[in-house]
Design a protein around this motif. Sequence first.
Motif, mmCIF file in Angstrom:
data_model
loop_
_atom_site.group_PDB
_atom_site.id
_atom_site.type_symbol
_atom_site.label_atom_id
_atom_site.label_comp_id
_atom_site.label_asym_id
_atom_site.label_seq_id
_atom_site.Cartn_x
_atom_site.Cartn_y
_atom_site.Cartn_z
ATOM 1 N N GLU A 40 17.544 -7.568 -1.619
ATOM 2 C CA GLU A 40 16.576 -6.856 -0.506
ATOM 3 C C GLU A 40 15.221 -5.974 -1.424
ATOM 4 N N TRP A 41 14.177 -6.214 -0.866
ATOM 5 C CA TRP A 41 12.909 -5.851 -1.619
ATOM 6 C C TRP A 41 12.117 -4.631 -0.494
ATOM 7 N N TYR A 42 11.576 -3.682 -1.128
ATOM 8 C CA TYR A 42 10.707 -2.895 -0.551
ATOM 9 C C TYR A 42 9.379 -3.323 -0.759
ATOM 10 N N VAL A 43 8.657 -3.508 0.057
ATOM 11 C CA VAL A 43 7.261 -4.089 0.053
ATOM 12 C C VAL A 43 6.070 -3.197 0.729
ATOM 13 N N GLN A 44 5.185 -2.739 -0.078
ATOM 14 C CA GLN A 44 4.253 -1.890 0.569
ATOM 15 C C GLN A 44 2.843 -2.183 0.327
ATOM 16 N N PRO A 45 2.065 -2.413 1.405
ATOM 17 C CA PRO A 45 0.324 -3.174 1.147
ATOM 18 C C PRO A 45 -0.179 -1.909 0.609
ATOM 19 N N ILE A 46 -1.298 -2.449 -0.148
ATOM 20 C CA ILE A 46 -2.211 -1.312 -0.889
ATOM 21 C C ILE A 46 -3.673 -2.032 -0.325
ATOM 22 N N SER A 47 -4.362 -1.219 0.242
ATOM 23 C CA SER A 47 -5.822 -1.407 0.795
ATOM 24 C C SER A 47 -6.684 -1.435 -0.358
ATOM 25 N N GLU A 48 -7.841 -1.761 -0.152
ATOM 26 C CA GLU A 48 -9.059 -2.023 -1.083
ATOM 27 C C GLU A 48 -9.253 -0.417 -1.486
ATOM 28 N N GLN A 49 -9.276 0.346 -0.453
ATOM 29 C CA GLN A 49 -9.566 1.726 -0.838
ATOM 30 C C GLN A 49 -8.544 2.359 -1.709
ATOM 31 N N ALA A 51 -6.632 0.591 -4.002
ATOM 32 C CA ALA A 51 -6.433 -0.090 -5.245
ATOM 33 C C ALA A 51 -7.592 0.301 -6.138
ATOM 34 N N SER A 52 -7.025 1.272 -7.056
ATOM 35 C CA SER A 52 -8.103 1.882 -7.997
ATOM 36 C C SER A 52 -7.934 1.363 -9.566
ATOM 37 N N LYS A 53 -6.797 0.805 -9.875
ATOM 38 C CA LYS A 53 -6.464 0.491 -11.428
ATOM 39 C C LYS A 53 -6.205 -1.114 -11.458
ATOM 40 N N PRO A 54 -6.457 -1.766 -12.344
ATOM 41 C CA PRO A 54 -5.912 -3.110 -12.544
ATOM 42 C C PRO A 54 -4.550 -3.338 -12.995
ATOM 43 N N TYR A 55 -4.108 -4.112 -12.195
ATOM 44 C CA TYR A 55 -2.523 -4.704 -12.476
ATOM 45 C C TYR A 55 -2.391 -6.032 -12.841
ATOM 46 N N THR A 56 -1.404 -6.458 -13.502
ATOM 47 C CA THR A 56 -1.168 -7.885 -13.860
ATOM 48 C C THR A 56 -0.062 -8.590 -12.694
ATOM 49 N N CYS A 57 -0.614 -9.456 -12.150
ATOM 50 C CA CYS A 57 0.442 -9.904 -10.845
ATOM 51 C C CYS A 57 1.527 -10.792 -11.648
ATOM 52 N N GLY A 61 0.334 -14.141 -13.256
ATOM 53 C CA GLY A 61 0.084 -13.640 -14.395
ATOM 54 C C GLY A 61 -1.432 -13.265 -14.641
ATOM 55 N N GLN A 62 -2.206 -13.394 -13.351
ATOM 56 C CA GLN A 62 -3.851 -13.075 -13.617
ATOM 57 C C GLN A 62 -3.745 -11.499 -12.862
ATOM 58 N N GLU A 63 -4.756 -11.035 -13.306
ATOM 59 C CA GLU A 63 -5.168 -9.742 -13.093
ATOM 60 C C GLU A 63 -5.331 -9.222 -11.401
ATOM 61 N N VAL A 64 -4.651 -8.283 -11.014
ATOM 62 C CA VAL A 64 -5.056 -7.688 -9.633
ATOM 63 C C VAL A 64 -6.283 -6.791 -9.850
ATOM 64 N N ALA A 65 -7.320 -6.855 -9.453
ATOM 65 C CA ALA A 65 -8.383 -6.180 -9.928
ATOM 66 C C ALA A 65 -8.719 -5.056 -8.988
ATOM 67 N N PRO A 66 -9.229 -3.723 -9.726
ATOM 68 C CA PRO A 66 -9.074 -2.726 -8.878
ATOM 69 C C PRO A 66 -10.325 -3.083 -7.514
#
Length: 102
Positions: A40-49, A51-57, A61-66
């Motif tokens: 079981e997983w919790y999943v929460q959407p993050i909007s463009e507004q 998303a303020s930091k870069p993350y690695t998917c 393995g690519q960057e999730v850009a701000p």
Amino acid sequence: MAPSNRARGRAAKARAGHPELDVERLTAGWKRTEIRGGREWYVQPISEQQASKPYTCPGCGQEVAPGTAHLVAWRADGVLGDAADLAARRHWHTHCWRIGAP
């Protein structure tokens, strides 16, 4: 003296109205539960507004850009407790979660 046309106090605030509701903002962050790979997983959407930091998917393995809408996922049924599961959350591209989630 002529009466003032200016509303005063609480009545003025009531007539001023409320700002329009941003439905996208209200619904963008709603957490849901999904079952993937028998877990079981919790999943929460993050909007463009939001998303303020870069993350690695972890999916590609690519960057999730701000400024990129994406998902945050963490275990809902981990054995170490909610705090440990939340600390182990990961940011996924929406597409990567759909096609390759654990």
